[in-house]
Design a protein around this motif. Structure first.
Motif, PDB file in Angstrom:
ATOM      1  N   ALA A  26      40.978  41.124  43.182  1.00  0.00           N
ATOM      2  CA  ALA A  26      41.550  40.555  43.803  1.00  0.00           C
ATOM      3  C   ALA A  26      43.325  40.520  43.083  1.00  0.00           C
ATOM      4  O   ALA A  26      44.127  40.402  44.228  1.00  0.00           O
ATOM      5  CB  ALA A  26      41.232  38.560  43.403  1.00  0.00           C
ATOM      6  N   TRP A  27      43.610  40.696  42.237  1.00  0.00           N
ATOM      7  CA  TRP A  27      44.480  40.979  41.255  1.00  0.00           C
ATOM      8  C   TRP A  27      45.613  42.492  42.193  1.00  0.00           C
ATOM      9  O   TRP A  27      47.341  42.088  42.537  1.00  0.00           O
ATOM     10  CB  TRP A  27      44.535  41.199  40.000  1.00  0.00           C
ATOM     11  CG  TRP A  27      45.257  41.672  39.086  1.00  0.00           C
ATOM     12  CD1 TRP A  27      47.220  41.152  38.670  1.00  0.00           C
ATOM     13  CD2 TRP A  27      46.250  42.523  38.225  1.00  0.00           C
ATOM     14  NE1 TRP A  27      48.369  41.279  38.411  1.00  0.00           N
ATOM     15  CE2 TRP A  27      47.198  42.834  38.088  1.00  0.00           C
ATOM     16  CE3 TRP A  27      45.281  43.911  38.725  1.00  0.00           C
ATOM     17  CZ2 TRP A  27      47.982  43.459  37.807  1.00  0.00           C
ATOM     18  CZ3 TRP A  27      45.884  44.923  37.597  1.00  0.00           C
ATOM     19  CH2 TRP A  27      47.348  44.725  37.143  1.00  0.00           C
ATOM     20  N   LEU A  28      44.865  42.749  41.880  1.00  0.00           N
ATOM     21  CA  LEU A  28      45.714  44.617  42.932  1.00  0.00           C
ATOM     22  C   LEU A  28      45.892  44.391  43.355  1.00  0.00           C
ATOM     23  O   LEU A  28      46.749  44.438  44.343  1.00  0.00           O
ATOM     24  CB  LEU A  28      44.290  45.658  42.409  1.00  0.00           C
ATOM     25  CG  LEU A  28      44.199  46.370  41.606  1.00  0.00           C
ATOM     26  CD1 LEU A  28      42.800  47.433  41.100  1.00  0.00           C
ATOM     27  CD2 LEU A  28      45.475  46.558  40.615  1.00  0.00           C
ATOM     28  N   ASN A  29      44.834  43.717  44.764  1.00  0.00           N
ATOM     29  CA  ASN A  29      45.181  43.541  46.378  1.00  0.00           C
ATOM     30  C   ASN A  29      46.648  42.852  46.073  1.00  0.00           C
ATOM     31  O   ASN A  29      47.556  42.744  47.370  1.00  0.00           O
ATOM     32  CB  ASN A  29      43.922  42.774  47.122  1.00  0.00           C
ATOM     33  CG  ASN A  29      44.250  42.295  48.262  1.00  0.00           C
ATOM     34  OD1 ASN A  29      43.637  41.798  48.388  1.00  0.00           O
ATOM     35  ND2 ASN A  29      44.801  43.188  48.868  1.00  0.00           N
ATOM     36  N   LYS A  30      46.581  41.152  45.572  1.00  0.00           N
ATOM     37  CA  LYS A  30      47.331  40.023  46.068  1.00  0.00           C
ATOM     38  C   LYS A  30      49.195  40.348  45.383  1.00  0.00           C
ATOM     39  O   LYS A  30      50.022  39.865  45.631  1.00  0.00           O
ATOM     40  CB  LYS A  30      46.710  39.022  45.469  1.00  0.00           C
ATOM     41  CG  LYS A  30      45.469  38.768  46.668  1.00  0.00           C
ATOM     42  CD  LYS A  30      45.808  38.700  47.878  1.00  0.00           C
ATOM     43  CE  LYS A  30      44.923  38.374  49.371  1.00  0.00           C
ATOM     44  NZ  LYS A  30      45.232  38.565  50.066  1.00  0.00           N
ATOM     45  N   PHE A  31      48.684  41.256  44.037  1.00  0.00           N
ATOM     46  CA  PHE A  31      49.611  40.819  42.940  1.00  0.00           C
ATOM     47  C   PHE A  31      50.505  42.331  43.137  1.00  0.00           C
ATOM     48  O   PHE A  31      51.028  42.334  41.970  1.00  0.00           O
ATOM     49  CB  PHE A  31      49.138  39.760  41.764  1.00  0.00           C
ATOM     50  CG  PHE A  31      48.844  38.739  42.479  1.00  0.00           C
ATOM     51  CD1 PHE A  31      49.649  37.486  42.417  1.00  0.00           C
ATOM     52  CD2 PHE A  31      47.635  38.363  42.281  1.00  0.00           C
ATOM     53  CE1 PHE A  31      49.259  36.267  42.306  1.00  0.00           C
ATOM     54  CE2 PHE A  31      47.229  37.075  42.513  1.00  0.00           C
ATOM     55  CZ  PHE A  31      47.891  35.926  42.603  1.00  0.00           C
TER      56      PHE A  31
END
Length: 285
Positions: free
Chosen positions: A113-118
């Motif tokens: 999730a972090w890699l994708n969104k941020f």
């Protein structure tokens, strides 16, 4: 007054009437693959997703068949949710339809999730909305709690909305529940497994075989070309613990245990095993 937990569940339960299946949609858990599979089974289609965005697809549309679509197409389809039904109808569907959920190692999903969104969205798409939202919440938290040790914020009072969010900041926000979102909210809170008796639990790292078993157990047939491919595990997934989490102080990782403990306990994952992988990565680094 509407129970927020029930409202969240109803939003995430997708209903496929023709194949009598209810699927609890969990972002970052092969949801694109599952949506496409269930769409094809429900509508007797053979739609495929190409690894290109909408603009790239339209620019080369003559190269594709009528069954081909851009990578984000499936998310734009209007799936029926439990919210489309009356309370009585919804209860009947949940009681009688096959119910499936797909889960993933909680810490692995969190990193995804972090890699994708941020990271990837700001760097490759130019979308900084997620970054701005999280930075605002971190800044507000610091203003209200000036003595608390907010990871990496003491050195960066003025947060840059045009830079990817460091993983430590993201984990701090998750552990403090500063920015809750379906992309990292726990399975337990999204799909209420203590309330809904799921007939089948699939896992992302064995999804291809799990889906085939689900279909077999329920006497459902599907053409092989619409089923998930039997792909080897992505090397990046194995590197999550040694590369991404190993850069974070151990005490900050431990703060995640309580947030995701029920997911670990209910779905066969181990926080201790993940932590051991992280510590091994730290030692090797």
């Amino acid at each position: 007054m509407v129970d927020p937990s029930q409202a969240r569940l109803d939003k995430h339960l997708f209903v496929f009437e023709n194949i009598k299946t209810v699927y609890c949609y969990v972002p970052k858990c092969a949801c694109k693959t599952m949506k496409l599979l269930l769409y094809n089974l429900e509508n007797n289609k053979t739609a495929r997703l190409m690894n290109v965005n909408r603009a790239q697809f339209l620019a080369n549309i003559s190269n594709y068949s009528a069954n081909d679509h851009h990578s984000g197409w499936i998310h734009g389809q209007h799936f029926k949710r439990l919210t489309h039904y009356s309370k009585e109808e919804a209860s009947m569907l949940v009681a009688t339809y096959k119910k499936i959920i797909v889960v993933r190692d909680p810490l692995e999903r969190l990193a995804s999730a972090w890699l994708n969104k941020f990271v990837n969205m700001p760097a490759h798409v130019g979308n900084f909305g997620w970054v701005k939202g999280l930075n605002n919440r971190l800044r507000n938290y610091q203003d209200l709690n000036p003595t608390d040790k907010v990871s990496e914020l003491k050195e960066e009072r003025e947060l840059d909305a045009k830079q990817p969010v460091p993983f430590r900041k993201f984990l701090f926000a998750v552990s403090k529940h500063l920015m809750e979102n379906e992309h990292w909210l726990s399975f337990n809170r999204l799909c209420l497994p203590c309330q809904v008796d799921y007939d089948f639990i699939a896992h992302t790292d064995t999804l291809a075989s799990d889906v085939r078993l689900f279909l077999k157990k329920n006497n459902m047939t599907a053409n092989e070309d619409v089923l998930p491919a039997q792909l080897p595990r992505n090397a990046n997934e194995d590197n999550v613990f040694s590369d991404i989490y190993s850069q974070v102080p151990t005490e900050e990782i431990l703060s995640l245990r309580e947030t995701f403990q029920e997911d670990f306990n209910m779905f066969g994952y181990s926080f201790e095993q993940d932590l051991a992988k992280i510590l091994t990565g730290k030692a090797m680094g």
